[in-house]
Design a protein around this motif. Sequence first.
Motif, PDB file in Angstrom:
ATOM      1  N   SER A 282       0.820  -1.227  -0.256  1.00  0.00           N
ATOM      2  CA  SER A 282      -0.085  -0.074   0.024  1.00  0.00           C
ATOM      3  C   SER A 282       0.796   1.204  -0.040  1.00  0.00           C
ATOM      4  O   SER A 282       0.151   2.528  -0.003  1.00  0.00           O
ATOM      5  N   VAL A 283       2.119   1.148  -0.268  1.00  0.00           N
ATOM      6  CA  VAL A 283       2.947   2.511   0.025  1.00  0.00           C
ATOM      7  C   VAL A 283       3.645   2.753  -1.064  1.00  0.00           C
ATOM      8  O   VAL A 283       3.501   2.155  -2.251  1.00  0.00           O
ATOM      9  N   CYS A 284       4.182   3.829  -1.233  1.00  0.00           N
ATOM     10  CA  CYS A 284       4.315   4.675  -2.649  1.00  0.00           C
ATOM     11  C   CYS A 284       5.892   4.110  -3.163  1.00  0.00           C
ATOM     12  O   CYS A 284       5.892   4.296  -4.337  1.00  0.00           O
ATOM     13  N   ASN A 285       6.533   3.262  -2.560  1.00  0.00           N
ATOM     14  CA  ASN A 285       7.855   2.697  -3.001  1.00  0.00           C
ATOM     15  C   ASN A 285       7.595   1.394  -3.302  1.00  0.00           C
ATOM     16  O   ASN A 285       8.768   0.643  -3.664  1.00  0.00           O
ATOM     17  N   THR A 286       6.463   0.959  -3.512  1.00  0.00           N
ATOM     18  CA  THR A 286       6.210  -0.321  -3.918  1.00  0.00           C
ATOM     19  C   THR A 286       6.242  -0.540  -5.480  1.00  0.00           C
ATOM     20  O   THR A 286       5.630   0.207  -6.226  1.00  0.00           O
ATOM     21  N   VAL A 287       6.893  -1.558  -5.856  1.00  0.00           N
ATOM     22  CA  VAL A 287       7.064  -1.775  -7.364  1.00  0.00           C
ATOM     23  C   VAL A 287       5.609  -1.981  -8.054  1.00  0.00           C
ATOM     24  O   VAL A 287       4.771  -2.644  -7.295  1.00  0.00           O
ATOM     25  N   GLU A 288       5.374  -1.148  -9.037  1.00  0.00           N
ATOM     26  CA  GLU A 288       3.708  -1.420  -9.805  1.00  0.00           C
ATOM     27  C   GLU A 288       4.039  -1.911 -11.291  1.00  0.00           C
ATOM     28  O   GLU A 288       3.053  -2.629 -11.861  1.00  0.00           O
ATOM     29  N   THR A 289       5.057  -1.886 -11.800  1.00  0.00           N
ATOM     30  CA  THR A 289       5.515  -2.186 -13.250  1.00  0.00           C
ATOM     31  C   THR A 289       6.812  -2.893 -13.239  1.00  0.00           C
ATOM     32  O   THR A 289       7.802  -2.410 -12.542  1.00  0.00           O
ATOM     33  N   LEU A 290       6.464  -4.183 -13.914  1.00  0.00           N
ATOM     34  CA  LEU A 290       7.855  -4.975 -14.086  1.00  0.00           C
ATOM     35  C   LEU A 290       8.260  -5.034 -15.457  1.00  0.00           C
ATOM     36  O   LEU A 290       7.290  -5.465 -16.179  1.00  0.00           O
ATOM     37  N   LEU A 291       9.506  -4.703 -15.967  1.00  0.00           N
ATOM     38  CA  LEU A 291       9.846  -4.633 -17.263  1.00  0.00           C
ATOM     39  C   LEU A 291      10.691  -5.513 -17.391  1.00  0.00           C
ATOM     40  O   LEU A 291      12.048  -5.901 -16.634  1.00  0.00           O
ATOM     41  N   VAL A 292      10.516  -6.697 -18.384  1.00  0.00           N
ATOM     42  CA  VAL A 292      11.176  -7.939 -18.481  1.00  0.00           C
ATOM     43  C   VAL A 292      12.092  -7.881 -20.078  1.00  0.00           C
ATOM     44  O   VAL A 292      11.429  -7.781 -20.862  1.00  0.00           O
ATOM     45  N   HIS A 293      13.247  -8.012 -19.838  1.00  0.00           N
ATOM     46  CA  HIS A 293      14.263  -8.367 -21.145  1.00  0.00           C
ATOM     47  C   HIS A 293      13.758  -9.518 -21.766  1.00  0.00           C
ATOM     48  O   HIS A 293      13.470 -10.616 -21.062  1.00  0.00           O
ATOM     49  N   ARG A 294      13.530  -9.719 -23.119  1.00  0.00           N
ATOM     50  CA  ARG A 294      13.134 -10.681 -23.697  1.00  0.00           C
ATOM     51  C   ARG A 294      13.868 -11.847 -23.524  1.00  0.00           C
ATOM     52  O   ARG A 294      13.398 -13.305 -23.547  1.00  0.00           O
ATOM     53  N   ASP A 295      15.127 -12.050 -23.128  1.00  0.00           N
ATOM     54  CA  ASP A 295      16.023 -13.051 -22.827  1.00  0.00           C
ATOM     55  C   ASP A 295      16.434 -13.409 -21.251  1.00  0.00           C
ATOM     56  O   ASP A 295      17.480 -14.016 -21.013  1.00  0.00           O
ATOM     57  N   ALA A 296      15.525 -12.567 -20.501  1.00  0.00           N
ATOM     58  CA  ALA A 296      15.848 -12.859 -18.992  1.00  0.00           C
ATOM     59  C   ALA A 296      15.571 -14.194 -18.613  1.00  0.00           C
ATOM     60  O   ALA A 296      14.325 -14.562 -18.730  1.00  0.00           O
ATOM     61  N   GLN A 297      16.582 -14.701 -18.453  1.00  0.00           N
ATOM     62  CA  GLN A 297      16.246 -15.925 -17.640  1.00  0.00           C
ATOM     63  C   GLN A 297      15.605 -16.307 -16.394  1.00  0.00           C
ATOM     64  O   GLN A 297      14.912 -17.394 -16.103  1.00  0.00           O
ATOM     65  N   ALA A 298      15.478 -15.367 -15.708  1.00  0.00           N
ATOM     66  CA  ALA A 298      15.073 -15.307 -14.429  1.00  0.00           C
ATOM     67  C   ALA A 298      13.347 -15.032 -14.545  1.00  0.00           C
ATOM     68  O   ALA A 298      12.702 -15.160 -13.597  1.00  0.00           O
ATOM     69  N   ALA A 299      12.994 -14.637 -15.611  1.00  0.00           N
ATOM     70  CA  ALA A 299      11.492 -14.223 -15.739  1.00  0.00           C
ATOM     71  C   ALA A 299      10.563 -15.226 -15.227  1.00  0.00           C
ATOM     72  O   ALA A 299       9.620 -14.950 -14.458  1.00  0.00           O
ATOM     73  N   PRO A 300      10.630 -16.417 -15.757  1.00  0.00           N
ATOM     74  CA  PRO A 300       9.629 -17.446 -15.201  1.00  0.00           C
ATOM     75  C   PRO A 300       9.812 -17.847 -13.735  1.00  0.00           C
ATOM     76  O   PRO A 300       8.408 -17.961 -13.124  1.00  0.00           O
TER      77      PRO A 300
END
Length: 445
Positions: A282-300
Amino acid sequence: MTDVTTQQTAQQAITDPENGDQPGTPVNVEQAVHAIADRARTASRVIARANRSHKDKALSAIGEALVANQEAILRANRQDLEAGRSNGTSNALLDRLSLSEERIAGLAAALENLAGLPDPVGTIERGQTLPNGVRLRQIHVPLGVVAAIYEARPNVTVDIAGLALKSGNAVILRGGSAAAHTNAALLGIIRDALDRTGLPADAVQTVDEFGREGANVLMKARGRVDVLIPRGGHDLIQTVVQNAAVPVIETGEGNVHIYLDESADEEMAVDILLNAKTQRPSVCNTVETLLVHRDAQAAPAVLEALSRAGVRIHADSRIQAILPQGVTADTANDDDWAREYMDLDIAVAMVDTVDEALEHIRTWSTGHTEAIITNNLTHSEQFIAGVDSAAVIVNASTRFTDGGELGLGAEVGISTQKMHARGPMGLRELTTTKWIIQGDGQIRR
């Protein structure tokens, strides 16, 4: 909020604090708020001259009084929470509104931490002796009378009062009806502690009893209020920015982004995303958008961990195509990229390059905080150089954009503007400067 000029004849059954009329005597709200501001001005002159030990003693006394009176505070807080639930207040706002023994202890600890920080008043920004022998010093001095308008955040009442005291300012608060009982309890405790330690109780006042009309008057009190700081959601901040006649420091909505680079470590990425989204959504420094590189192995692994933690994912078509088995997502649109959810929701988009991530951030960011998770030094430096926000973070949670976490003791808010203060506003940001020019009879030729 309506402009106060349309309400000059509005009357309320309250006592005029300036003329001493009997309870029930109708007074003009503008006059009553101006009287509060004038008392704050008088108190600010006393606080500005108080030495560090006196101010630190008062901070410690406030912290001790909060803990000693926590049952009364929690009783008042329960009233506000019950009213909020019955009014359909969102879970995010209820979380902001809620106090507990642990949170009260945290407020007291923050005050004690403030007492241990250097006093910004009187510190020298720069100085020199001119060729003609004139000696110059630019020193930090209090702003004077600081006003704050915020909503459903009783912790802000304590944070701002403590920061104002330590930095030599008086403060006028408008905390909103959602936290009315809690703020009244806190203000009574703070003012009593100031009085017991020999400082003016009027250094901390509120206009809550005058409602929205009081807030309107406060926003127009040019010459009586030196600076106004709004803290809350989009509507509140923009109302203040667009209607205030006094100087305003705009604090931030937090449409915060994290960019997951192709080189990001999976374990690190999972830990950071879970903390940035779920620790206190509920606070303002919480992430709201995640941008994922197309080859990011960590994404799944990141997407699966967020889903397992109960986070609702709003994804573009490219992200939907790589969702792990069992993970579902809503279709994201422009409303999602622009939205500060302040809840267990996150927007996720796929990008092809760091530059594309930066372009997305430039389009949708509110200028609060952006982060990159990467093991590529070139990419981290490119991200740092390309982001124009108050805070840029590399390989750490966005939750660190916080005055207490950054060693500032607490914060009045997180400024997303570029004038005077930017980022978490601690003690130094509640001061301005003045020049001291000392000579031995020199004249200008």
